[in-house]
Design an enzyme around this catalytic site. Structure first.
Site, short mmCIF file in Angstrom:
data_model
loop_
_atom_site.label_atom_id
_atom_site.label_comp_id
_atom_site.label_asym_id
_atom_site.label_seq_id
_atom_site.Cartn_x
_atom_site.Cartn_y
_atom_site.Cartn_z
N SER A 190 32.71 69.68 -64.72
CA SER A 190 32.48 69.39 -63.30
C SER A 190 31.09 68.83 -62.97
O SER A 190 30.06 69.42 -63.31
CB SER A 190 32.70 70.70 -62.53
N ASN A 191 31.08 67.72 -62.25
CA ASN A 191 29.82 67.17 -61.74
C ASN A 191 29.19 68.13 -60.74
O ASN A 191 27.97 68.23 -60.62
CB ASN A 191 30.08 65.84 -61.01
#
Ligand SMILES: Cc1ncc(COP(=O)(O)O)c(C=O)c1O
Length: 311
Positions: free
Chosen positions: A68-69
């Site tokens: 996840s960014n």
């Protein structure tokens, strides 16, 4: 708080395809604002961090997948702004940690793994109460920064709204797009490209975000939301799925324009826009702004797990 960020430049791009379509294309490079907290991430986090600080919380807790960014950026933002962070990660721990989670750990984020069945309940009050019992008074930010604070931050992405007719953005939860729509004027139009399969459901999600935002009486330059649409057929098989065509497109795009794209979000949107140009989707004279929402950190993880990169 915003002073550590560089103002994002806008870059016009040129090619035969663009010129024959008779349009102007510019790219808003949110990816260049900061090495770690960049793209739409900063905008979605900003008011969450400010609220956490104003309410004297010392710890942020949020959710995300292993690549996840949002986890990556929350870990870095927490460290930069003096807040502890806990990342609840979907699924089992896999060692060695991938580059996203190694980075989060280095920033001091505590990683907690949650099985996929429990993770589905991440927004439920019961699960959140359990997490508060276990980790104390934490300020909870939903997965992807998808809340009204996130939308509010994204209303600040566009500073020079008058310079274009159409804005295009990649879409996961719709938070970024909702914020952008709230900052456009009625003569402009927003187009979002869902990066997941069957993204049509986002139509309703975005409408709900817009309604809730307007009902909460949060700052907005224009109460009548401009025209917008979702274009759902550039998901390339689903979230984080890539194929040779997309990889080739990203590589060529970077060679031609010097702009790196991430495979999960921006590559799909840019591919979609270039394809639509060739189909005559846009009108001559349209000034189109493409938002580069960052996410480049994710490429390392995708490269590691995708055989397509192995020579
Ligand atoms: C790089 C990048 N672009 C676009 C998006 C889509 O944003 P949203 O979830 O607000 O639709 C995300 C997810 O946050 C992202 O990481």
């Amino acid at each position: 708080m915003s002073s550590i960020f560089l103002p994002p430049p806008t870059q016009q791009i040129h090619s035969n395809i663009i010129e024959s379509a008779g349009v102007e294309i510019s790219v808003l490079r949110l990816d260049l604002m900061h090495p770690w907290v960049n793209g739409n991430k900063w905008y979605k986090l900003k008011y969450n961090l400010l609220e956490a600080k104003a309410r004297n919380f010392t710890t942020l807790l949020t959710f995300g997948g292993a690549y996840s960014n949002h986890i990556f950026a929350t870990a870095a933002a927490g460290k930069l702004f003096g807040l502890q962070t806990i990342g609840v990660i979907r699924g089992e721990e896999t060692l060695p940690l991938n580059p996203t989670l190694s980075f989060a750990l280095e920033q001091g984020m505590q990683l907690v793994y949650m099985n996929r069945t429990s993770y589905k309940q991440r927004n439920s009050p019961e699960l959140q109460a359990e997490l508060r019992e276990r980790y104390g008074e934490v300020f909870i930010i939903p997965e992807g920064g998808c809340n009204l604070n996130g939308v509010l931050g994204c209303t600040e992405i566009l500073q020079q709204a008058e310079n274009f007719d159409i804005v295009c953005v990649a879409c996961g939860t719709g938070t970024t797009f909702a914020g952008i729509l709230l900052s456009l004027i009625p003569q402009q139009k927003g187009i979002a490209f869902p990066v997941l399969k069957n993204g049509e459901f986002l139509q309703q999600e975005i409408e709900t975000l817009l309604q809730n935002y307007l009902a909460a009486d949060l700052p907005v330059s224009n109460k009548s939301v401009c025209a917008w649409e979702l274009i759902c057929n550039y998901h390339f098989g689903g979230y984080a799925k890539v194929n040779d065509e997309l990889l080739k497109f990203s590589q060529q795009f970077q060679q031609i324009y010097g702009i790196p794209l991430d495979y999960v979000y921006t590559a799909k949107m840019f591919y979609g826009v270039m394809d639509l140009l060739q189909q005559g989707f846009f009108s001559k004279g349209d000034r189109i702004l493409l938002i580069h929402t960052g996410g480049l950190q994710g490429n390392l993880g995708i490269q590691q797990k995708t055989d397509k990169f192995k020579t």
